[in-house]
Write a protein that holds these residues in place. Structure first.
Motif, mmCIF file in Angstrom:
data_model
loop_
_atom_site.group_PDB
_atom_site.id
_atom_site.type_symbol
_atom_site.label_atom_id
_atom_site.label_comp_id
_atom_site.label_asym_id
_atom_site.label_seq_id
_atom_site.Cartn_x
_atom_site.Cartn_y
_atom_site.Cartn_z
ATOM 1 N N MET A 14 0.836 -1.203 0.000
ATOM 2 C CA MET A 14 0.000 0.000 0.000
ATOM 3 C C MET A 14 0.868 1.250 0.000
ATOM 4 O O MET A 14 0.523 2.261 -0.611
ATOM 5 C CB MET A 14 -0.931 0.005 1.216
ATOM 6 N N TYR A 15 2.001 1.196 0.665
ATOM 7 C CA TYR A 15 2.920 2.333 0.691
ATOM 8 C C TYR A 15 3.472 2.591 -0.707
ATOM 9 O O TYR A 15 3.543 3.733 -1.158
ATOM 10 C CB TYR A 15 4.049 2.064 1.689
ATOM 11 N N VAL A 16 3.832 1.540 -1.430
ATOM 12 C CA VAL A 16 4.309 1.687 -2.811
ATOM 13 C C VAL A 16 3.172 2.177 -3.702
ATOM 14 O O VAL A 16 3.368 3.061 -4.548
ATOM 15 C CB VAL A 16 4.891 0.344 -3.324
ATOM 16 N N LEU A 17 1.979 1.639 -3.513
ATOM 17 C CA LEU A 17 0.815 2.077 -4.275
ATOM 18 C C LEU A 17 0.549 3.569 -4.066
ATOM 19 O O LEU A 17 0.146 4.271 -4.995
ATOM 20 C CB LEU A 17 -0.415 1.261 -3.885
ATOM 21 N N ASN A 18 0.824 4.049 -2.877
ATOM 22 C CA ASN A 18 0.667 5.472 -2.583
ATOM 23 C C ASN A 18 1.495 6.323 -3.553
ATOM 24 O O ASN A 18 1.020 7.319 -4.087
ATOM 25 C CB ASN A 18 1.074 5.737 -1.130
ATOM 26 N N PHE A 19 2.730 5.928 -3.797
ATOM 27 C CA PHE A 19 3.578 6.689 -4.703
ATOM 28 C C PHE A 19 3.172 6.500 -6.163
ATOM 29 O O PHE A 19 3.276 7.425 -6.962
ATOM 30 C CB PHE A 19 5.049 6.342 -4.478
ATOM 31 N N ILE A 20 2.682 5.343 -6.513
ATOM 32 C CA ILE A 20 2.198 5.126 -7.877
ATOM 33 C C ILE A 20 0.993 6.024 -8.146
ATOM 34 O O ILE A 20 0.893 6.644 -9.212
ATOM 35 C CB ILE A 20 1.860 3.631 -8.093
ATOM 36 N N ILE A 21 0.090 6.122 -7.183
ATOM 37 C CA ILE A 21 -1.065 7.008 -7.331
ATOM 38 C C ILE A 21 -0.604 8.454 -7.445
ATOM 39 O O ILE A 21 -1.114 9.223 -8.264
ATOM 40 C CB ILE A 21 -2.056 6.818 -6.168
ATOM 41 N N GLY A 22 0.362 8.843 -6.633
ATOM 42 C CA GLY A 22 0.891 10.204 -6.702
ATOM 43 C C GLY A 22 1.481 10.524 -8.061
ATOM 44 O O GLY A 22 1.212 11.595 -8.631
ATOM 45 N N ILE A 23 2.236 9.601 -8.616
ATOM 46 C CA ILE A 23 2.827 9.810 -9.941
ATOM 47 C C ILE A 23 1.732 9.851 -11.005
ATOM 48 O O ILE A 23 1.778 10.658 -11.930
ATOM 49 C CB ILE A 23 3.877 8.715 -10.240
ATOM 50 N N GLY A 24 0.712 9.017 -10.856
ATOM 51 C CA GLY A 24 -0.416 9.042 -11.788
ATOM 52 C C GLY A 24 -1.133 10.381 -11.764
ATOM 53 O O GLY A 24 -1.515 10.916 -12.812
ATOM 54 N N LEU A 25 -1.292 10.959 -10.578
ATOM 55 C CA LEU A 25 -1.930 12.264 -10.476
ATOM 56 C C LEU A 25 -1.077 13.360 -11.116
ATOM 57 O O LEU A 25 -1.610 14.304 -11.707
ATOM 58 C CB LEU A 25 -2.227 12.605 -9.016
ATOM 59 N N VAL A 26 0.232 13.232 -11.018
ATOM 60 C CA VAL A 26 1.114 14.197 -11.684
ATOM 61 C C VAL A 26 0.899 14.131 -13.191
ATOM 62 O O VAL A 26 0.777 15.158 -13.863
ATOM 63 C CB VAL A 26 2.599 13.928 -11.329
ATOM 64 N N LEU A 104 -8.409 9.713 -1.930
ATOM 65 C CA LEU A 104 -9.765 10.112 -2.310
ATOM 66 C C LEU A 104 -9.880 11.630 -2.436
ATOM 67 O O LEU A 104 -10.508 12.129 -3.373
ATOM 68 C CB LEU A 104 -10.783 9.584 -1.301
ATOM 69 N N ALA A 105 -9.272 12.352 -1.523
ATOM 70 C CA ALA A 105 -9.312 13.819 -1.591
ATOM 71 C C ALA A 105 -8.615 14.316 -2.851
ATOM 72 O O ALA A 105 -9.134 15.184 -3.563
ATOM 73 C CB ALA A 105 -8.666 14.425 -0.344
ATOM 74 N N ALA A 106 -7.441 13.779 -3.146
ATOM 75 C CA ALA A 106 -6.707 14.196 -4.341
ATOM 76 C C ALA A 106 -7.481 13.834 -5.606
ATOM 77 O O ALA A 106 -7.577 14.648 -6.533
ATOM 78 C CB ALA A 106 -5.323 13.553 -4.364
ATOM 79 N N ALA A 107 -8.036 12.641 -5.652
ATOM 80 C CA ALA A 107 -8.792 12.224 -6.834
ATOM 81 C C ALA A 107 -10.030 13.093 -7.027
ATOM 82 O O ALA A 107 -10.349 13.484 -8.157
ATOM 83 C CB ALA A 107 -9.199 10.755 -6.704
ATOM 84 N N PHE A 108 -10.717 13.435 -5.949
ATOM 85 C CA PHE A 108 -11.900 14.283 -6.041
ATOM 86 C C PHE A 108 -11.523 15.673 -6.565
ATOM 87 O O PHE A 108 -12.190 16.216 -7.454
ATOM 88 C CB PHE A 108 -12.586 14.389 -4.678
ATOM 89 N N LEU A 109 -10.466 16.247 -6.029
ATOM 90 C CA LEU A 109 -10.040 17.565 -6.495
ATOM 91 C C LEU A 109 -9.606 17.538 -7.950
ATOM 92 O O LEU A 109 -9.913 18.455 -8.720
ATOM 93 C CB LEU A 109 -8.922 18.101 -5.602
ATOM 94 N N MET A 110 -8.906 16.487 -8.353
ATOM 95 C CA MET A 110 -8.490 16.372 -9.757
ATOM 96 C C MET A 110 -9.711 16.186 -10.654
ATOM 97 O O MET A 110 -9.759 16.719 -11.761
ATOM 98 C CB MET A 110 -7.511 15.215 -9.939
ATOM 99 N N TRP A 111 -10.701 15.435 -10.194
ATOM 100 C CA TRP A 111 -11.923 15.243 -10.977
ATOM 101 C C TRP A 111 -12.627 16.576 -11.182
ATOM 102 O O TRP A 111 -13.111 16.857 -12.281
ATOM 103 C CB TRP A 111 -12.831 14.251 -10.271
ATOM 104 N N ILE A 112 -12.695 17.390 -10.147
ATOM 105 C CA ILE A 112 -13.325 18.707 -10.274
ATOM 106 C C ILE A 112 -12.584 19.542 -11.315
ATOM 107 O O ILE A 112 -13.201 20.187 -12.169
ATOM 108 C CB ILE A 112 -13.359 19.432 -8.914
#
Length: 119
Positions: A14-26, A104-112
């Protein structure tokens, strides 16, 4: 008890997934940045009306939310709480919940922002 090997392995994944999600958001932020107007909404009131505006560079602010999960590194937790203790397991569960809330917060803000870009 949650100090079994599978739980430690799951937490590390999950810790590694955290960084993958972060890079995906970038990547998402970089892709939608050119499509945003110069002014974008940055705040909404309780009635869901826009009451704050900012530059389109603000699209990169939600991207950093998942990287706050770096504070939940397994070695930091193990230094604070004895490995295998109930406190260690509880804090790891708290860290997992915290990472998920940040995602979830980051994904919601990016969706907006994506919706505002007119895509």
């Amino acid at each position: 008890m949650l100090h079994t090997k599978w739980f430690k392995y799951f937490f590390c994944c999950m810790y590694v997934l955290n960084f993958i999600i972060g890079i995906g958001l970038v990547v998402v932020a970089v892709l939608i940045y050119p499509h945003l107007p110069q002014k974008i909404p940055t705040h909404w009131n309780g009635a869901a009306q826009i009451d704050g505006w900012g530059s389109k560079i603000n699209i990169f602010l939600p991207v950093f939310l998942p990287f706050l999960g770096a504070f939940f590194h397994p070695h930091i937790i193990d230094q604070q709480f004895q490995v295998g203790s109930r406190a260690n397991s509880n804090f790891r569960l708290f860290a997992l919940a915290g990472m998920i809330v940040l995602w979830l917060a980051a994904a919601f803000l990016m969706w907006i922002m994506y919706r505002y870009a007119g895509r």
